[in-house]
Every structure is written in C-alpha cells, then in structure tokens.
Scaffold this active site. Sequence first.
Site, PDB file in Angstrom:
ATOM      1  CG  HIS A   1      15.875  -0.964 -62.695  1.00 34.41           C
ATOM      2  ND1 HIS A   1      15.089  -1.377 -63.737  1.00 34.41           N
ATOM      3  CD2 HIS A   1      17.031  -0.525 -63.256  1.00 34.41           C
ATOM      4  CE1 HIS A   1      15.749  -1.193 -64.881  1.00 34.41           C
ATOM      5  NE2 HIS A   1      16.924  -0.689 -64.611  1.00 34.41           N
TER       6      HIS A   1
ATOM      7  N   PRO B   1       1.751  -7.444 -62.591  1.00 32.82           N
ATOM      8  CG  PRO B   1       0.274  -5.636 -62.675  1.00 32.82           C
ATOM      9  CD  PRO B   1       0.829  -6.677 -61.763  1.00 32.82           C
ATOM     10  CG  ASP B   2       4.515  -6.855 -68.527  1.00 27.14           C
ATOM     11  OD1 ASP B   2       3.449  -6.210 -68.567  1.00 27.14           O
ATOM     12  OD2 ASP B   2       4.890  -7.584 -69.465  1.00 27.14           O
ATOM     13  CG  PHE B   3       6.807  -0.962 -66.606  1.00 24.49           C
ATOM     14  CD1 PHE B   3       6.029  -0.936 -65.466  1.00 24.49           C
ATOM     15  CD2 PHE B   3       8.026  -0.307 -66.587  1.00 24.49           C
ATOM     16  CE1 PHE B   3       6.449  -0.281 -64.339  1.00 24.49           C
ATOM     17  CE2 PHE B   3       8.460   0.358 -65.460  1.00 24.49           C
ATOM     18  CZ  PHE B   3       7.674   0.363 -64.335  1.00 24.49           C
ATOM     19  NE  ARG B   4       8.731  -0.258 -72.073  1.00 26.76           N
ATOM     20  CZ  ARG B   4       9.480  -0.199 -70.973  1.00 26.76           C
ATOM     21  NH1 ARG B   4       9.602  -1.257 -70.207  1.00 26.76           N
ATOM     22  NH2 ARG B   4      10.091   0.917 -70.645  1.00 26.76           N
TER      23      ARG B   4
ATOM     24  CG  ASN C   1      11.528  -8.198 -62.031  1.00 30.04           C
ATOM     25  OD1 ASN C   1      11.372  -7.416 -62.976  1.00 30.04           O
ATOM     26  ND2 ASN C   1      11.322  -9.495 -62.137  1.00 30.04           N
TER      27      ASN C   1
ATOM     28  CG  ASP D   1       9.193  -8.828 -57.995  1.00 28.79           C
ATOM     29  OD1 ASP D   1      10.221  -9.405 -57.597  1.00 28.79           O
ATOM     30  OD2 ASP D   1       8.749  -8.966 -59.151  1.00 28.79           O
TER      31      ASP D   1
END
Length: 294
Positions: free
Chosen positions: A143, A50-53, A124, A126
């Site tokens: 990040h 899933p993404d954040f927003r 990302n 991941d």
Amino acid sequence: MLFFGTGKGGDKSGKEKLTLKDVAELIWKKECQRIVVMVGAGLSTPSGIPDFRSPGSGLYSNLQQYNIPYPEAIFELHYFFHNPKPFFMLSKELYPGNYRPNYAHYFLRLLFDKGLLLRLYTQNIDGLERVAGIPPDKLVEAHGTFATATCTVCRRSYPGEDFRGDVMAEKIPKCPVCTGIVKPDIVFFGEELPHRFFLHVTDFPMADLLFIIGTSLEVEPFASLAGAVRSSVPRVLINRDLVGPFAYQPQQNDVAELGDVISGVERVVEFLGWKEELQELIKKEKEKLDAKDK
Ligand code: CNA
C-alpha cells in the site's frame, strides 16, 4: 471437526492437525526456509500506531479529529484534491521517525538474518519494517510508502525525507519545480499497487511457509494472497481474531494462534529457541535508534 491451537488434534480425515510447535520444528529443521509473511496494521499497534478497524481504538472510530465526511475519504484521490489536509494530518502522525519497531518486527528481521525470509508483504505504511532493518528488496510495501513522494502534476519523484519539514509544520508539500502538490507514495483507493506487488506471482508458489500477522484480511487484492500458496504449505495466522480463509475455508495445514500479536510471536520464538538471540538483536537495534535520536 476444526481444530485450532497448540495441542494435537485430528480432523474428519483422521490426519493430525498441525500445531504451532510443529511449525517451529519445521523451521528449526530447515524443512521450511522460504517463508513468506503477510502483515497488516495489527503488527504495529504494539508500537502505538492505531489500526483501522479495531473497535474503539482504530482510526475508523477516531476520525472526528480529521473532519472528513466518511473514513475512506482520507485515502481517496477525489477528496484529496478537494482537501489534502486530512491526509497530511495523518501523514504527520505516521511519517517515519515517530514510532519504533516492536518485538514482532524484530522477529521478522531475525527470519531475514537467518536467510529464511523469502519476502515480507506489508499493508502498513509506517515504514517500521525498514526501520527494523529488513532491506527493501525483501519487502513488498503493497500500500505504498512515505519513503518516496511524487508530484501530482509533473510526476517528478522525490525522497519522502525532502518534505518531512513541511509535513511536520502542517504545510502542504509543493513541488519545487512546478508547485504541484507532492503526495507521498501511499496507495489510495483505486490507484494501482506498486509494481513490486506482482512479485507475488513467483513468491507465493515458491513459499514453503506462510505467516499472516495482524491483519483483518479485508482489503483486496492483498487479502487474496492468503490463498495463493500451495495447498500443502502451512499457513500460520497470528491475530486477535479469525480472519479470511482461516474463518471460512480453513485448510488442513492451517494454524491459528489467536490473541495478542506479541504473545503469539513470543510463543513461536520460544518454540524456536530464539529468545536470547532476539533479545540481543532488539537491544542492539534500540541502542542504534537511541544514538540516532540524540
Ligand atoms: P485492519 O483492518 O485495521 O485490521 C487489523 C487486524 O489486526 C484486526 O484483525 C485486529 O483485530 C488485529 N489486531 C490489531 N492489533 C492487534 C494486536 N495487538 N494483536 C493481535 N491482533 C491485533 O488493518 P489491515 O492492515 O488488515 O487493513 C489494511 C489497511 C490498514 C491498509 O491499507 C493499511 O495501510 C492500513 N493501516 C496501516 C497502518 C500502519 O501503517 N501501521 C495503520 C492503520 C491502518
């Protein structure tokens, strides 16, 4: 008049707007061969992360399970030292090995294989760009990454893999030397970005094409990079919605391919005539990953 899409159109200056097909042609004719790519969580939602927003499916709408006071707490050092558990619960989910790259990751790998990728800037964490076979020197993991981890007390650095067992067993990883908590090298709010991020100072002025894929462009300083290419350089956004400068300050050479990331990338691949080649690459890479999982 603003024009986004794949048909030809004009603007006030009478100049024709660039289309996705035009961009593919530029790549095909080798007129663009220093491609910089910026990506975000939307690149990996088709892999099941899933993404954040995104409303409903994004992590920010589903944080009850982590039992944190507010969504950002999961990436705040102050909160981490008070309670590292929520961050390690999320780490367990995102740790390399749980998910596989998708069609869009392999498109970027193909850009690399063809010598066209100057650099891939990812937000990302991941690690799927690495799994897709893009070498670390072509990546800026802005990040951070789970590939390495650092003791929060003595600052010793470790391969992230050393703590996989602990993270999977929901144990807080501890430094074998000083027993301090070991934190994966994910950039928390207020922490400095990795040194490699500063490669943008030379990469962006050199770029002759910019792809922006699956990001809300809401996190700084990453988001501002979208404006760091020369004004003549085509920028292609592949995203569900119009974001950043594509929404508030579009340029003549901007192309926005709105909708699902995979369909957008499929269109580019189609225009490039790389369909079979990409399918072959994905098949080979899948076999490698299957063999590893056995
Ligand atoms: P975001 O703010 O959640 O935005 C994601 C964007 O992608 C939004 O504009 C969505 O509409 C769009 N999107 C999502 N899925 C699709 C899809 N299938 N097709 C088309 N568009 C889609 O995420 P950003 O990356 O912009 O924000 C930066 C944060 C998110 C970084 O700090 C990351 O570390 C963090 N994050 C990373 C992951 C990951 O590593 N996979 C997951 C969740 C959050």
